[in-house]
Design an enzyme around this catalytic site. Structure first.
Site, mmCIF file in Angstrom:
data_model
loop_
_atom_site.group_PDB
_atom_site.id
_atom_site.type_symbol
_atom_site.label_atom_id
_atom_site.label_comp_id
_atom_site.label_asym_id
_atom_site.label_seq_id
_atom_site.Cartn_x
_atom_site.Cartn_y
_atom_site.Cartn_z
ATOM 1 N N THR A 20 -12.044 40.293 17.353
ATOM 2 C CA THR A 20 -11.234 40.915 18.405
ATOM 3 C C THR A 20 -10.649 42.241 17.924
ATOM 4 O OG1 THR A 20 -10.655 38.722 19.195
ATOM 5 C CG2 THR A 20 -9.256 40.521 19.943
ATOM 6 N N VAL A 21 -9.941 42.214 16.810
ATOM 7 C CA VAL A 21 -9.238 43.419 16.338
ATOM 8 C C VAL A 21 -10.223 44.419 15.711
ATOM 9 C CG1 VAL A 21 -7.368 44.284 14.880
ATOM 10 C CG2 VAL A 21 -7.155 42.038 15.948
ATOM 11 N N GLU A 44 1.007 47.603 9.855
ATOM 12 C CA GLU A 44 1.669 47.734 11.160
ATOM 13 C C GLU A 44 1.215 46.658 12.141
ATOM 14 O OE1 GLU A 44 4.216 50.224 12.184
ATOM 15 O OE2 GLU A 44 4.254 48.390 13.326
ATOM 16 N N GLY A 92 1.616 43.043 17.132
ATOM 17 C CA GLY A 92 0.385 43.635 17.674
ATOM 18 C C GLY A 92 0.484 45.144 17.770
ATOM 19 N N ILE A 151 2.951 46.941 18.949
ATOM 20 C CA ILE A 151 4.308 47.520 18.920
ATOM 21 C C ILE A 151 4.562 48.147 17.556
ATOM 22 C CG2 ILE A 151 6.777 47.019 19.143
ATOM 23 C CD1 ILE A 151 6.011 44.454 20.643
ATOM 24 N N LYS A 185 5.658 36.305 10.672
ATOM 25 C CA LYS A 185 6.067 37.642 11.143
ATOM 26 C C LYS A 185 7.543 37.921 10.833
ATOM 27 C CE LYS A 185 2.531 37.689 14.740
ATOM 28 N NZ LYS A 185 2.205 37.258 16.113
ATOM 29 N N GLY A 229 -4.021 41.383 21.280
ATOM 30 C CA GLY A 229 -5.104 41.940 22.084
ATOM 31 C C GLY A 229 -5.821 43.044 21.335
HETATM 32 P P1 NAP Z 1 -11.499 37.112 14.854
HETATM 33 O O1 NAP Z 1 -11.743 37.555 16.250
HETATM 34 O O2 NAP Z 1 -11.655 35.687 14.519
HETATM 35 O O3 NAP Z 1 -12.438 37.999 13.900
HETATM 36 C C1 NAP Z 1 -12.559 37.744 12.536
HETATM 37 C C2 NAP Z 1 -13.688 38.618 12.004
HETATM 38 O O4 NAP Z 1 -13.758 38.473 10.603
HETATM 39 C C3 NAP Z 1 -15.075 38.259 12.538
HETATM 40 O O5 NAP Z 1 -15.816 39.416 12.771
HETATM 41 C C4 NAP Z 1 -15.694 37.428 11.418
HETATM 42 O O6 NAP Z 1 -17.103 37.599 11.308
HETATM 43 C C5 NAP Z 1 -15.050 38.040 10.200
HETATM 44 N N1 NAP Z 1 -14.869 37.076 9.138
HETATM 45 C C6 NAP Z 1 -13.959 36.078 9.067
HETATM 46 N N2 NAP Z 1 -14.090 35.387 7.920
HETATM 47 C C7 NAP Z 1 -15.115 35.963 7.257
HETATM 48 C C8 NAP Z 1 -15.756 35.702 6.022
HETATM 49 N N3 NAP Z 1 -15.354 34.718 5.216
HETATM 50 N N4 NAP Z 1 -16.774 36.507 5.650
HETATM 51 C C9 NAP Z 1 -17.192 37.509 6.452
HETATM 52 N N5 NAP Z 1 -16.623 37.818 7.638
HETATM 53 C C10 NAP Z 1 -15.607 37.032 8.031
HETATM 54 O O7 NAP Z 1 -10.007 37.527 14.416
HETATM 55 P P2 NAP Z 1 -9.048 38.595 15.092
HETATM 56 O O8 NAP Z 1 -8.362 37.982 16.288
HETATM 57 O O9 NAP Z 1 -9.751 39.883 15.245
HETATM 58 O O10 NAP Z 1 -7.896 38.700 13.975
HETATM 59 C C11 NAP Z 1 -8.110 39.438 12.798
HETATM 60 C C12 NAP Z 1 -6.771 39.588 12.075
HETATM 61 O O11 NAP Z 1 -5.873 40.313 12.907
HETATM 62 C C13 NAP Z 1 -6.064 38.283 11.744
HETATM 63 O O12 NAP Z 1 -5.385 38.404 10.530
HETATM 64 C C14 NAP Z 1 -5.060 38.131 12.890
HETATM 65 O O13 NAP Z 1 -3.940 37.352 12.539
HETATM 66 C C15 NAP Z 1 -4.667 39.564 13.093
HETATM 67 N N6 NAP Z 1 -4.144 39.877 14.416
HETATM 68 C C16 NAP Z 1 -4.840 39.531 15.512
HETATM 69 C C17 NAP Z 1 -4.353 39.874 16.760
HETATM 70 C C18 NAP Z 1 -5.126 39.536 18.004
HETATM 71 O O14 NAP Z 1 -4.675 39.886 19.088
HETATM 72 N N7 NAP Z 1 -6.280 38.894 17.909
HETATM 73 C C19 NAP Z 1 -3.148 40.570 16.869
HETATM 74 C C20 NAP Z 1 -2.455 40.924 15.702
HETATM 75 C C21 NAP Z 1 -2.970 40.577 14.479
HETATM 76 P P3 NAP Z 1 -18.104 37.146 12.493
HETATM 77 O O15 NAP Z 1 -17.826 38.079 13.632
HETATM 78 O O16 NAP Z 1 -19.454 37.341 11.934
HETATM 79 O O17 NAP Z 1 -17.747 35.729 12.798
HETATM 80 N N1 HSE Z 2 -1.563 34.385 17.969
HETATM 81 C C1 HSE Z 2 -0.737 35.548 17.983
HETATM 82 C C2 HSE Z 2 0.181 35.525 19.199
HETATM 83 C C3 HSE Z 2 -1.628 36.784 17.986
HETATM 84 O O1 HSE Z 2 -0.025 34.707 20.104
HETATM 85 O O2 HSE Z 2 1.128 36.305 19.250
HETATM 86 C C4 HSE Z 2 -0.951 38.011 17.498
HETATM 87 O O3 HSE Z 2 -0.542 37.942 16.166
#
Ligand code: NAP
Ligand code: HSE
Length: 451
Positions: A34-35, A148, A153, A155, A224, A324
Site C-alpha cells: 500500500t505505502v 514521519e 499517516g 499528518i 505510536k 492510506g
Molecule cells: P503491505 O501493503 O503489506 O506491503 C508490504 C510490502 O513489503 C509488500 O510489497 C511486500 O512484498 C513487502 N514485504 C513484506 N515482507 C517482506 C519480506 N520479508 N521480503 C520482501 N518483501 C517483503 O504494507 P503497508 O500497508 O504498505 O505498510 C508498510 C509499512 O507502512 C508498515 O510498517 C505499516 O505499519 C506502515 N504504515 C502503513 C500505513 C497504511 O495506511 N497502510 C500507514 C502508516 C504506516 P509483496 O508485495 O511481494 O508481498
Molecule cells: N492500522 C493503522 C490504523 C494504519 O488503522 O491507523 C496506520 O498506521
C-alpha cells in the site's frame, strides 16, 4: 574487510562532498505494498510537485513476490526479491523501508545504517521497540533515520515535534492515532451498532487487517504514542512500559450512557507529565470518555488527530488522514526530500534538528499512580441501599463521586453508572475489588477513564 570499508567511505565522501550536485540520489525501496506503491507513484509524478523530485532515482525496489501484479510501472531490473543486496549496494544513497513487521525489517535497517545509508521508514512497530538500537547506530554512522509516516499517516507530526515545536516545554501529547479503531467507535456511536458487526465491516472495507489485533487491542496506538512521547519528552521510551488497552470491551450501552453524560468514547494515546515538577511521565493507550466539547471529540471515521500542549505555544492540534496510500506516501516523500536536500547541500556536519539527540530512558509512572476520573457501570440486584453501599466503599478509599445514575434495567438487574472525581487509580481499583465481592453486585461490565 578494511578495503570494503574504505570503499564505502570513499563513496560516502564523494556523495557528500564532491559529486552531490550532479548525481541523482538513488533510492532502495523495501516493500511495494500500500505505502510503497503510493510512494513510487508520487515520486514518479514529478511535474507540479517539488523540484527536488527531479534529483531522485528509484534505483531498486525489494518485494517478496516477483509475480504479483503491481499498480506501478517499474523496469524489471529495478524490482528484486534480494532485499539484502539493496541495503548492501554501494550505489544506494537512501533506503526506504516500507515492508512493515519486526524482522527482517530491523536487520535490513541496521545493515543499511552500518553501510552509511540514510533511512526513511514508516514502521512504528520496529521504531518503538528497537529505536534505541537503530538511532544509536545511526548517530555512530553519521546518517539520519526519518520516520514521519510512522505516526499519523499523512499528518506532519514527527518533524513538527522535532523542529517547529522544539523550543517548547511539552506538557502533554494526546491523540487519536489509530484510524481503524476510530472508524469502529464512530460507527458504533452514530449507528448504535455492535463492535463485532462494525469490525467485520471494517475488515471488508480494508480498514482493519485480517488479524485486527494490533489495531483493536491498542498495540498500534501504543507504538505510536511511545514514539511521540520520546520526541516530545526527550527521552527513550521502553515500549513495554506503555500501558495499552483496546476497544474490544466498549459496548453500545456505554456509548449511549457516555452521550447522556456529555461524552464520546475515543481510543486515545496519551503522554503527559502528571506533576508540576515534571518528574512523573505517564504514557498510555485506553478508551476514554472525552467531553463532547473537547477538540478530539469531533475527530471521526478513519481520521487521526494529535493535540500537543506546550509552553509557551499552548494547544496545537494536528489533524488529517492517518493512513492510506497517498496520505502516507506524502509523509514518506517529505522525509526523502529532506534527505535529498541534505545530500545536495554538501554538508557532512550532522543537523541536530534531524538527529536523535537523547540517549537516556524516561521513567514511566505505573498506571496505578495515574490520577484520573473514572466511568464505571455496575449491574446490581434491585435491592434497597445498593447505591449507599457503593458510596460508602468508594468513600473508604478516598474515591469521591461526581455523578451516580440509575436509569435502566438489564433483565432483573439494575444498571448503575458512576462517574468519579479525580482519584489515584490504585485506590480506585482497590475499592472496585471490594465492591465486586459484595453480595448485591452482580458484575462490573465497564470501567473507563474520563478525560
Ligand atoms: P503491505 O501493503 O503489506 O506491503 C508490504 C510490502 O513489503 C509488500 O510489497 C511486500 O512484498 C513487502 N514485504 C513484506 N515482507 C517482506 C519480506 N520479508 N521480503 C520482501 N518483501 C517483503 O504494507 P503497508 O500497508 O504498505 O505498510 C508498510 C509499512 O507502512 C508498515 O510498517 C505499516 O505499519 C506502515 N504504515 C502503513 C500505513 C497504511 O495506511 N497502510 C500507514 C502508516 C504506516 P509483496 O508485495 O511481494 O508481498
Ligand atoms: N492500522 C493503522 C490504523 C494504519 O488503522 O491507523 C496506520 O498506521
Amino acid at each position: 574487510m578494511l578495503c570494503l570499508q574504505l570503499f564505502y567511505c570513499s563513496i560516502f565522501l564523494y556523495k557528500f562532498i564532491v559529486g552531490a550536485k550532479s548525481v541523482t540520489v538513488k533510492l532502495g525501496i523495501l516493500g511495494l505494498g500500500t505505502v510503497g506503491t503510493g510512494t513510487v507513484q508520487l515520486l514518479q509524478e514529478k511535474v507540479g510537485r517539488h523540484p527536488l523530485l527531479q534529483e531522485i532515482e528509484i534505483y531498486r525496489v525489494g518485494v517478496r513476490s516477483l509475480t504479483k501484479p503491481r499498480a506501478v510501472e517499474l523496469s524489471p531490473d529495478v524490482i528484486t526479491t534480494d532485499l539484502e543486496a539493496i541495503v548492501n549496494d554501494p550505489a544506494v544513497d537512501i533506503v526506504v523501508e516500507l515492508m512493515g513487521g519486526i524482522e527482517p525489517a530491523r536487520t535490513l535497517i541496521l545493515t543499511a545504517i552500518n553501510n552509511r545509508k540514510h533511512v526513511v521508514t514508516a514502521n512504528k512497530a520496529v521504531i518503538s521497540r528497537f529505536g534505541a538500537e537503530i538511532f544509536t547506530a545511526a548517530n555512530q554512522a553519521g546518517v539520519y533515520v526519518m520516520l514521519e509516516a510512522a505516526v499519523g499517516g499523512g499528518i506532519p507530526v514527527v518533524q513538527p515535534l522535532k523542529q517547529s515545536l522544539s523550543v517548547n516545554r511539552i506538557n502533554a501529547i494526546m491523540g487519536i492515532v489509530n484510524g481503524t479503531t476510530n472508524y469502529i467507535l464512530t460507527r458504533m456511536q452514530t449507528e448504535g451498532s455492535d463492535f463485532d458487526d462494525v469490525l467485520a465491516d471494517a475488515q471488508r472495507l480494508g480498514y482493519a487487517e485480517a488479524d485486527p489485533t494490533a489495531d483493536v487491542d491498542g498495540l498500534d496506538a501504543g507504538d505510536k504514542i511511545a514514539i511521540l512521547a520520546s520526541l516530545g519528552f526527550d527521552g527513550r521510551i521502553n515500549r513495554e512500559d506503555v500501558h495499552c488497552e483496546g476497544i474490544r470491551k466498549v459496548t453500545k450501552t456505554d456509548i449511549t450512557y457516555a452521550a447522556k453524560l456529555g461524552f464520546v468514547i475515543k481510543l486515545l494515546g496519551i503522554a503527559q507529565h502528571l506533576d508540576t515538577d515534571n518528574s512523573q511521565l505517564s504514557v498510555r493507550v485506553h478508551p476514554t470518555l472525552v467531553p463532547q466539547n473537547h477538540p478530539l471529540a469531533s475527530i471521526n471515521g478513519v481520521y487521526n488527530a494529535i493535540l500537543v500542549e506546550g509552553e509557551p505555544i499552548g494547544q496545537v492540534m494536528l489533524f488529517g488522514p492517518g493512513a492510506g496510500a497517498g496520505a502516507t506516501a506524502s509523509a514518506v516523500s517529505s522525509d526523502i526530500l529532506s534527505l535529498v536536500a541534505t545530500l545536495k547541500t554538501n554538508t557532512n556536519k550532522p543537523n541536530p534538528l534531524l538527529t536523535c539527540r537523547h540517549q537516556h530512558y524516561s521513567q514511566i509512572t505505573p498506571i496505578s499512580e495515574l490520577v484520573t476520573r473514572f466511568y464505571t457501570r455496575f449491574l446490581s440486584k434491585d435491592q434497597a441501599g445498593v447505591i449507599g453501599k457503593l458510596g460508602t466503599c468508594f468513600g473508604n478509599y478516598g474515591v469521591s463521586l461526581e455523578s451516580v445514575v440509575q436509569t435502566g434495567f438489564q433483565g432483573e438487574l439494575a444498571e448503575i453508572v458512576v462517574v468519579t472525581h479525580d482519584v489515584r487509580e490504585g485506590d480506585f481499583r482497590q475499592a472496585l475489588a471490594e465492591i465486586q465481592a459484595m453480595e448485591s453486585i452482580d458484575s462490573i461490565p465497564s470501567v473507563l477513564r474520563v478525560l
